[in-house]
Design an enzyme around this catalytic site. Sequence first.
Site, PDB file in Angstrom:
ATOM      1  N   ARG A  69       0.850  -1.204   0.000  1.00  0.00           N
ATOM      2  CA  ARG A  69       0.000   0.000   0.000  1.00  0.00           C
ATOM      3  C   ARG A  69       0.883   1.250   0.000  1.00  0.00           C
ATOM      4  O   ARG A  69       0.491   2.283  -0.519  1.00  0.00           O
ATOM      5  CB  ARG A  69      -0.966   0.023   1.196  1.00  0.00           C
ATOM      6  N   TYR A 122     -14.104  18.435 -14.680  1.00  0.00           N
ATOM      7  CA  TYR A 122     -14.826  17.172 -14.622  1.00  0.00           C
ATOM      8  C   TYR A 122     -15.870  17.221 -13.497  1.00  0.00           C
ATOM      9  O   TYR A 122     -15.566  17.666 -12.381  1.00  0.00           O
ATOM     10  CB  TYR A 122     -13.817  16.042 -14.408  1.00  0.00           C
ATOM     11  N   ASP A 190      -5.377  19.398 -14.546  1.00  0.00           N
ATOM     12  CA  ASP A 190      -5.821  18.088 -15.033  1.00  0.00           C
ATOM     13  C   ASP A 190      -5.580  18.080 -16.543  1.00  0.00           C
ATOM     14  O   ASP A 190      -6.230  18.800 -17.289  1.00  0.00           O
ATOM     15  CB  ASP A 190      -7.306  17.884 -14.704  1.00  0.00           C
ATOM     16  N   LYS A 215      -7.590   6.649 -19.073  1.00  0.00           N
ATOM     17  CA  LYS A 215      -7.853   7.110 -20.431  1.00  0.00           C
ATOM     18  C   LYS A 215      -6.651   6.798 -21.334  1.00  0.00           C
ATOM     19  O   LYS A 215      -6.237   5.660 -21.406  1.00  0.00           O
ATOM     20  CB  LYS A 215      -8.226   8.595 -20.379  1.00  0.00           C
TER      21      LYS A 215
HETATM   22  N1  PLP Z   1     -10.368  13.972 -14.974  1.00  0.00           N
HETATM   23  C1  PLP Z   1     -10.986  13.924 -16.170  1.00  0.00           C
HETATM   24  C2  PLP Z   1     -10.758  15.025 -17.147  1.00  0.00           C
HETATM   25  C3  PLP Z   1     -11.826  12.858 -16.492  1.00  0.00           C
HETATM   26  O1  PLP Z   1     -12.453  12.839 -17.683  1.00  0.00           O
HETATM   27  C4  PLP Z   1     -12.020  11.832 -15.536  1.00  0.00           C
HETATM   28  C5  PLP Z   1     -12.914  10.707 -15.832  1.00  0.00           C
HETATM   29  O2  PLP Z   1     -13.608  10.667 -16.817  1.00  0.00           O
HETATM   30  C6  PLP Z   1     -11.362  11.921 -14.313  1.00  0.00           C
HETATM   31  C7  PLP Z   1     -10.531  12.999 -14.061  1.00  0.00           C
HETATM   32  C8  PLP Z   1     -11.524  10.857 -13.276  1.00  0.00           C
HETATM   33  O3  PLP Z   1     -10.810   9.723 -13.657  1.00  0.00           O
HETATM   34  P1  PLP Z   1     -11.189   8.221 -13.200  1.00  0.00           P
HETATM   35  O4  PLP Z   1     -12.473   7.871 -13.881  1.00  0.00           O
HETATM   36  O5  PLP Z   1     -10.011   7.425 -13.642  1.00  0.00           O
HETATM   37  O6  PLP Z   1     -11.341   8.256 -11.721  1.00  0.00           O
END
Ligand code: PLP
Length: 402
Positions: A69, A122, A190, A215
Amino acid sequence: MNSTSSGPSSDRPPDPSFDTVAVHAGDEADPGTGALAPPVVLSSAFAFDDAADAAARFGPGGDGWIYSRWQNPTVAALERKTAALEGAEASAAFASGMAAVHAALGSRLRAGDEVAVVGGVYAETLRLLRGPLARFGVTLRAVRPEDAVEGRLGGAPRVVYLETPANPTLAVTDIAAVARHKGEACLVVDSTFATPYHQRPLELGADLVVHSATKALSGHGDAIGGVLSGSAELVAEARAFGVRSCGAAMSPMTAMLIARGARTLGLRMARASTTAQILAERLEAHPAVARVHYPGLASHPDHAVAARQMRRGFGSLVAFELAGGQEAGARCYDRLSLIARAVSLGDTRSLMTHPASTTHASLTAEERAAASIGEGLMRLSVGIEDLDDLWRDLASALAQRS
Ligand code: PLP
């Protein structure tokens, strides 16, 4: 193509290119066996040689594995790769993109702090800020990108948070301009939609960059994970908070899958972004399409910033608004045969969402409009399939009659 060469007068060899780094970083041959494919170390705990060794591993600056962990060799190999791709001192991997976002915010914020959120982010990130973090005394200030880039952040935010390109209109925010005005705040970007292939926020003044590794970094739609990169100090604090204390550790199997995908990130993004650019141009000329949102189009309001800030293309996401609104959107969605009707993005296969009838169906039409989600808005994540096959599928889905 993309090396940051030190120039002809230097006797330093040029830095390896993105694709070479993607293949080799973190993937040193296993010293025990010589295995070139890194072994997946599933062990939850690691043996100590003796009491002195155990004490040394637990001591300040202690070296050596203890418990998965906290840190795991397979996860650490992925972290070396993502740090190299991002041009960062360090990376930390997490169980999901949201866990990485949570660690970035949670490790910087105290009760009473304010977060300046620049532009659209998001939806789950907003929910985290408005729900759990608000209960711990964190407040949110929504700042328009045009204000942030000119220094009108307002207040004294502890964290400035932005996403670029951002959902759903692929708005691009000038990271360097926001960084110039952030003062003492920690700038978190992000960069999921761009990937490190197209954008390296740390070089533009960001303090931390987060990715949903689910992604394009992973790229094959078979792993959930997150990565955060930055200075060794900030990453260590985010790791201590998010992985060690909150327990959002990435599993070694997931790390192996994401590292395997990341080796071909450059190949996949080069292909997908080239295809996305051509599809965006064709969609823009299509009579059923009212508007196309793609930062690579001269018609995109942020094209100039994107051309400065992104490199080697503009990413694999294209959004377009159908002239016929929600009904046309649902009909187009129903008619797809090659492109999958699914959420997520950055996969080898192309994926499409129709937000008004799916992810954002619970909002009223007015709320959707306020979030720039038109009733006929479609979001396409372009994969690595053949351009002509994708266009055939899109053109037949857009055809006015069946
Ligand atoms: N940031 C963006 C721009 C996203 O599109 C997403 C998910 O779609 C996330 C963060 C969160 O990622 P996760 O689904 O891997 O937790």
